[in-house]
Design a protein around this motif. Structure first.
Motif, short mmCIF file in Angstrom:
data_model
loop_
_atom_site.label_atom_id
_atom_site.label_comp_id
_atom_site.label_asym_id
_atom_site.label_seq_id
_atom_site.Cartn_x
_atom_site.Cartn_y
_atom_site.Cartn_z
N ASN A 111 0.83 -1.20 0.00
CA ASN A 111 0.00 0.00 0.00
C ASN A 111 0.86 1.25 0.00
OD1 ASN A 111 -2.66 -1.14 -0.02
ND2 ASN A 111 -2.26 -1.87 2.06
N SER A 112 2.12 1.10 -0.36
CA SER A 112 3.03 2.24 -0.51
C SER A 112 4.09 1.84 -1.53
CB SER A 112 3.68 2.61 0.82
OG SER A 112 4.45 1.53 1.32
N GLY A 134 -1.67 -1.85 -3.76
CA GLY A 134 -2.28 -3.00 -3.12
C GLY A 134 -3.02 -3.87 -4.10
#
Length: 348
Positions: free
Chosen positions: A51-52, A334
């Motif tokens: 998610n990064s 993601g």
């Protein structure tokens, strides 16, 4: 590479000029240079559902990714030296339309019209076949792993700086949005700033990223208006230096010749350096938007142009940071989006 080596950001110099390839320290603590890996001990993981963004996203899932990109680029640029600038431009045009999600690469489908047909892109962008070759090779060694969005970033990364990875691919293209969000070469300084601000980029980013015009070319149709009727009164752009104006007129006659090309930086067109800014100071920016950075009555932009013209290392530092910043515009992360098998169409 070691910090003691020359701090230079020569675009694709390894392939085009046999010069040293060194990148700026945009993220302190990262190990810059061709040794992009280093293991997930620096905070990464072998799970690609992040998610990064991280520069080490594929260290475990596809450690060959960097070598594949470099191999394909080496061949492509040996065949066409202009390809370096063209591939870097793809990253810019992708990120400015709903973020860096490879929507730019999609061909027309029953569900959407390709962004390739948008006015800023049609008959202008090139290098798609190089992306195709990178993707096809990666699908052989790492099936369904490396996204098309990250391939665009990997190409730009090989050219400039250690960009973080982890993007996923859009399932749609946005032709109408491409027509309105990619800044055309006719904008005045105030509107240029507003265009970049919409993407979360500031004046420093604007001037630094414009420095990519130190390589590459532009078609006459992109700047002919400046030569003959900038304000619709049959007069050239007053900010153009006269000798340069006459040279450009010889390349681009008032009638015809729209597809003739001229270097964006005629002094050192094959070197990634700060000459672009020096030319602007003398009224020799090719595009109207280039010259607006200095002649657009915006003191902060003018001062940045002067600073980058005087200090090449300062330009390299800010260019690297701005590339990382642009590459982080609204990525799909993601489980959002997908990893396309073919960059030109969504998965079935």
């Amino acid at each position: 590479m070691m910090a003691s080596m020359k701090h230079n950001l020569v675009l694709f110099a390894l392939f085009t000029l046999l010069s040293t390839f060194v990148v700026s320290q945009a993220n302190p603590g990262y190990n810059y240079g061709f040794d992009w890996g280093g293991g997930w001990g620096r905070g990464g993981s072998n799970n690609n559902n992040y998610n990064s963004l991280t520069p080490y996203f594929y260290d475990y899932s596809c450690p060959q990714a960097n070598d594949v990109v470099i191999s394909v680029l080496e061949k492509a640029i040996a065949q066409d030296r202009r390809m370096a600038a063209s591939l870097l431009r793809l990253h810019f045009h992708d990120c400015f339309v709903k973020g860096c999600d490879a929507s730019l690469l999609l061909d027309d489908s029953d569900n959407f019209v390709s962004e390739k047909s948008a006015k800023p892109n049609a008959n202008s962008l090139r290098g798609f076949s190089v992306i195709d070759e990178v993707k096809a090779t990666l699908e052989e060694v790492c099936p369904e792993t490396v996204s098309c969005a990250d391939i665009i970033a990997l190409v730009a990364r090989a050219a400039t700086v250690l960009l973080p990875l982890g993007r996923r691919d859009s399932k749609a293209a946005y032709m109408k949005l491409a027509n309105t969000t990619i800044p055309p070469p006719t904008l005045i300084a105030r509107k240029l700033i507003a265009s970049f601000k919409q993407q979360g980029l500031d004046e420093v980013d604007l001037v630094a990223l414009s420095g990519s015009h130190t390589i590459g070319v532009a078609r006459c149709t992109s700047f002919k208006k400046r030569l003959y009727s900038q304000n619709g009164k049959s007069q050239p752009d007053v900010s153009l230096e006269k000798a340069y104006l006459n040279e450009l007129k010889s390349v681009c006659p008032s009638s015809g010749g729209d597809n003739s090309i001229s270097p964006l930086d005629y002094a050192t067109p094959k070197s990634f350096d700060n000459t672009y800014y020096k030319l602007i100071l003398g009224g020799r920016g090719l595009l109207f938007t280039d010259q607006q950075l200095y002649s657009g009555n915006h003191p902060k932009l003018s001062q940045l142009v002067k600073s980058f013209a005087e200090d090449e290392k300062l330009f390299f530092d800010h260019f690297a940071k701005s590339m990382v910043k642009m590459g982080s515009i609204s990525p799909l992360l993601g489980t959002n989006g997908e990893v396309r098998k073919n960059c030109r169409r969504v998965n079935n």
